[in-house]
Structure formats: C-alpha cells, structure tokens
Design an enzyme around this catalytic site. Structure first.
Site, PDB file in Angstrom:
ATOM      1  N   ARG A 238      33.944  45.319  32.801  1.00  0.00           N
ATOM      2  CA  ARG A 238      32.716  44.275  33.377  1.00  0.00           C
ATOM      3  C   ARG A 238      31.524  44.552  32.199  1.00  0.00           C
ATOM      4  O   ARG A 238      31.270  45.745  31.878  1.00  0.00           O
ATOM      5  CB  ARG A 238      32.477  44.235  34.741  1.00  0.00           C
ATOM      6  CG  ARG A 238      33.663  44.103  35.604  1.00  0.00           C
ATOM      7  CD  ARG A 238      33.280  44.570  37.134  1.00  0.00           C
ATOM      8  NE  ARG A 238      34.383  44.144  37.858  1.00  0.00           N
ATOM      9  CZ  ARG A 238      34.981  44.992  38.532  1.00  0.00           C
ATOM     10  NH1 ARG A 238      34.999  46.114  37.990  1.00  0.00           N
ATOM     11  NH2 ARG A 238      35.830  44.665  39.244  1.00  0.00           N
ATOM     12  N   HIS A 327      32.713  38.009  30.007  1.00  0.00           N
ATOM     13  CA  HIS A 327      33.752  38.281  31.005  1.00  0.00           C
ATOM     14  C   HIS A 327      35.011  37.937  30.552  1.00  0.00           C
ATOM     15  O   HIS A 327      36.076  38.299  30.772  1.00  0.00           O
ATOM     16  CB  HIS A 327      33.327  37.767  32.354  1.00  0.00           C
ATOM     17  CG  HIS A 327      33.982  38.656  33.479  1.00  0.00           C
ATOM     18  ND1 HIS A 327      33.731  40.002  33.882  1.00  0.00           N
ATOM     19  CD2 HIS A 327      35.082  38.311  34.219  1.00  0.00           C
ATOM     20  CE1 HIS A 327      34.451  40.213  34.959  1.00  0.00           C
ATOM     21  NE2 HIS A 327      35.408  39.379  35.111  1.00  0.00           N
ATOM     22  N   HIS A 353      40.878  46.345  40.833  1.00  0.00           N
ATOM     23  CA  HIS A 353      40.922  45.325  41.496  1.00  0.00           C
ATOM     24  C   HIS A 353      41.298  45.910  42.818  1.00  0.00           C
ATOM     25  O   HIS A 353      42.222  46.794  43.046  1.00  0.00           O
ATOM     26  CB  HIS A 353      41.981  44.189  41.357  1.00  0.00           C
ATOM     27  CG  HIS A 353      41.313  43.277  40.273  1.00  0.00           C
ATOM     28  ND1 HIS A 353      42.286  42.449  39.501  1.00  0.00           N
ATOM     29  CD2 HIS A 353      39.964  42.933  39.849  1.00  0.00           C
ATOM     30  CE1 HIS A 353      41.642  41.952  38.675  1.00  0.00           C
ATOM     31  NE2 HIS A 353      40.122  42.067  38.808  1.00  0.00           N
ATOM     32  N   TYR A 362      46.266  36.032  36.508  1.00  0.00           N
ATOM     33  CA  TYR A 362      46.679  36.247  35.344  1.00  0.00           C
ATOM     34  C   TYR A 362      47.989  35.869  34.923  1.00  0.00           C
ATOM     35  O   TYR A 362      48.185  35.473  33.773  1.00  0.00           O
ATOM     36  CB  TYR A 362      46.245  37.810  34.677  1.00  0.00           C
ATOM     37  CG  TYR A 362      44.910  38.045  34.743  1.00  0.00           C
ATOM     38  CD1 TYR A 362      43.879  37.536  34.039  1.00  0.00           C
ATOM     39  CD2 TYR A 362      44.539  39.097  35.565  1.00  0.00           C
ATOM     40  CE1 TYR A 362      42.521  37.894  34.075  1.00  0.00           C
ATOM     41  CE2 TYR A 362      43.166  39.524  35.893  1.00  0.00           C
ATOM     42  CZ  TYR A 362      42.404  38.710  35.002  1.00  0.00           C
ATOM     43  OH  TYR A 362      40.928  38.946  35.448  1.00  0.00           O
TER      44      TYR A 362
END
Length: 385
Positions: A238, A327, A353, A362
């Site tokens: 990030r 991002h 996560h 994804y």
C-alpha cells in the site's frame, strides 16, 4: 460559537481567518475596543466588520483582566475551546461543524476524543469518527447528545441515507462513531441499528498487464521514482506502507522486507526480489537515505501525495489509459502471483488480509483460467459469401 448572555456581556465567536483560529469580538463598545487595540496581534476584519484576537491564552487572559468588573463572559467556554484546539479542533472541517455546539456537548466531544486516543485507534479511524460525531453534535446544537433515544438515532441515520445521500461506507462510519460514543464513552448497552443501506456495488480490482508494468517502469528516468514504483509492485505494498519503510526493514541476507504496523496494526514479511535488491543498492548509493528508505529533502517520510503523482505521471508517459491510482500495482502484484500458481492462502499472508474473501477477489480478474475457455464465437461456421 457565541457566548450569549446579558447585554453587559462580551459576545465572542471562534472564527477561521486564513489558516488560523481567531477570536472574533462581536460586542461593539468604545471602551472595549480601546482595550482590544492594545492587545498584541489584534486585527480588524473587513469581511465581518469586527475586531479579532489570536486564539491563545495570553490574549484571552489579557481581555479578562482588562475587562474585569465591566463586562462578563463564560470562561469555561473559552477553556473548553483551548482544550479542544489542542485535541484537533484546529481542523477546519471539525471547526465548522462545531460552531454552534453547546458547552455540554463540547465536553462530551472531548471525552470522545480522549477515549479514541486511549484505545490507540488508527489515524484514519480517529479522523473519520471525529468528523462523523462532530457533524451530529453540530446538528444537535444545545440538545445533550447523551440524552438521544434509539428512535432518534435511527431517524438521524435514515436522514443521512435519504437526505444526505450517504453511501454505505459513510453510513457505516457514522454508525460506528455513534456506537463508540454510547458504548465505549458513556458505557450504555450495545445496540444494533437496523437501517436501510444502499446496495454496495461489486467493484473488481483493476489490474495492469505485466507488459504494461514493464513499459511503465522502463519509462521512468528518475532513479528514485523508478525505485519507489518498483518497490510498490515487487512487494505488493500500500502507498501508506511505502512511505513508512525504513532502511532496516530490508534484509538482503534472508531476502525479505519487513512491513511494520501496516493496516490493522499488523506486521508482516514479504519476499525481496533479487531484481529489486539490485535496484535498491543502486538507489542507496546515489541518494544515501538515513532513516526511511524513501525520504524527502528534509529527511522526513516521502509524502503519499507525491508518490501518487509519480505514478500518474509514469502511467501517462507509458501511454496507459486505464483508470486507477498506485494501488493498482498492489492489485497487479496479487493477480500476477495467482496467475503464476501461487497458493491463494500465501497471497493472503503477503497482502496482510484478515479475511480470505478479500483475497478471493483476484480470482475474478485472473486470466489464467479464462485463457483456457473458448468463446462460442470461435466455433461458429460462417457461410461463404
């Protein structure tokens, strides 16, 4: 904010002039004006037609001392403003929301801020909770917030949805801020507020093709900029994690990068690419950072905004029109790992996560399985003309 009282009392209002708080004096009285003129940094505001003073203890106490026995005003009100300024009332958005809040509710706001700090909430959570609670207090004005009933809170939340057109995320934040006050600050029983929420759109992550990422990174001439974006993609970081990276976080012996106190205050470790390590060494020799891996000219953390601008410029130079900010490099990292056969549970750990459902997104944008599917169009036979 005004101190409303008898005609003999001084009326004051907190006012934002330029980028600073000032005390606006609403009472027009020759004797008072002559006192104000002798206070250092007293100014006349042509826009409002009033004198204003610096928002500091010295100015306030001088005014108190000089006017004692002539006029009166609420000292507790001013003390509260000083405390809240130190706790974040200097924010223009918060200041505007709190202009008509009662002293009682300002006291509750102070308790609210104190509890957020004591519980160690993240900077973003504190900012969002503060804005939502201040917005509620601004609407309540003189009504004590602690006396709100459940049906009144539900009506307020419904108003946010129907009239203010709050999206799901904003409504959720407002609910959390209100629950935090009632449950954590004044210790009332837990309440679940069932309110109609807008349907949250299913948004899939935007992913760059590997070729486009190579083209993007290859177009950057500036070594520092290229290293920043390469680190973002190679480690799936990030932007908030990029700026916090320290030199000591890079372990070339174990070939790992340590990500400290990321989202959710969690540490994690990601692999260090040999290609990235070579680039980092080249960058280090030229820029010689001291503490943070990427530093500003002042030796502080590089700004998030600057990195976002670097990414947009790199995208433009590479001729990439796809929407999205930096991002998307993190999204691309995760998707490309998945397409190369990396187990989704491992990808979850690398991304940090909490919930596997976040990582499963994804699979919806991966072309690995999609590439094995033939379109029905490919099987059609067209008659010769």
């Amino acid at each position: 904010m005004e101190v409303n009282s008898e005609s003999d009392n001084i009326q004051l209002r907190l006012h934002w002039i330029g980028n600073t708080h000032r005390i606006l004096v609403l009472t027009i009285e020759p004797k008072l004006i002559s006192i104000i003129k002798r206070i250092e940094d007293a100014r006349w505001d042509t826009a409002t037609g009033n004198w204003h003073l610096p928002f500091e203890k010295s100015a306030i106490f001088i005014l108190l001392e000089k006017t004692q026995g002539i006029w009166k005003f609420d000292m507790e009100f001013l003390k509260m403003q000083l405390r809240l300024k130190r706790m974040g009332l200097h924010s223009l958005s918060i200041f505007r929301l709190c202009q008509n809040v009662s002293i009682l509710n300002l006291s509750e706001f102070e308790k609210f801020l104190n509890e957020l700090q004591l519980r160690g909430y993240s900077v973003n959570t504190v900012r969002n909770y503060r804005i939502e609670f201040a917005f509620l207090l601004g609407l309540l004005k003189m009504m004590p917030v602690g006396e709100l009933k459940e049906d009144q809170i539900r009506a307020y939340l419904l108003w946010l949805v129907e009239q203010k057109k709050y999206g799901e995320a904003r409504v959720h934040m407002a609910v959390n801020a209100i629950k935090f006050y009632f449950e954590k600050v004044i210790h009332q029983p837990r309440v679940v507020y069932f309110i109609p929420r807008p349907v949250k759109p299913l948004q899939l992550p935007r992913v760059h093709a590997k070729e486009n990422i190579g083209k993007m990174l290859g177009k950057i001439d500036n070594l520092k900029y290229r290293t920043i974006l390469t680190t973002s993609y190679a480690c799936g970081l990030r932007v908030s994690e990029i700026v916090k990276l320290k030199i000591s976080d890079i372990d070339s012996k174990r070939m790992t990068v340590f990500i400290e106190r990321a989202k959710g205050k969690k540490d994690r470790v990601v692999m260090l690419s040999p290609v990235l390590l070579k680039l980092l060494r080249e960058y280090f020799l030229e820029y010689k950072p001291v503490k943070y891996l990427f530093e500003s000219k002042a030796g502080e953390q590089y700004s998030i905004r600057s990195i976002q601008e670097i990414f947009q410029q790199a995208k433009k130079q590479a001729g990439i029109d796809m929407k999205g900010g930096i991002h998307t490099l993190r999204h691309s990292y995760a998707t490309h790992l998945l397409e190369s056969g990396t187990d989704i549970r491992f990808i979850q750990e690398l991304l940090g996560h909490n919930n596997i459902k976040t990582t499963v997104r994804y699979t919806h944008v991966s072309i690995k399985k999609m590439g094995n599917i033939r379109s029905p169009l490919d099987d059609l036979e067209f008659p010769e003309s």
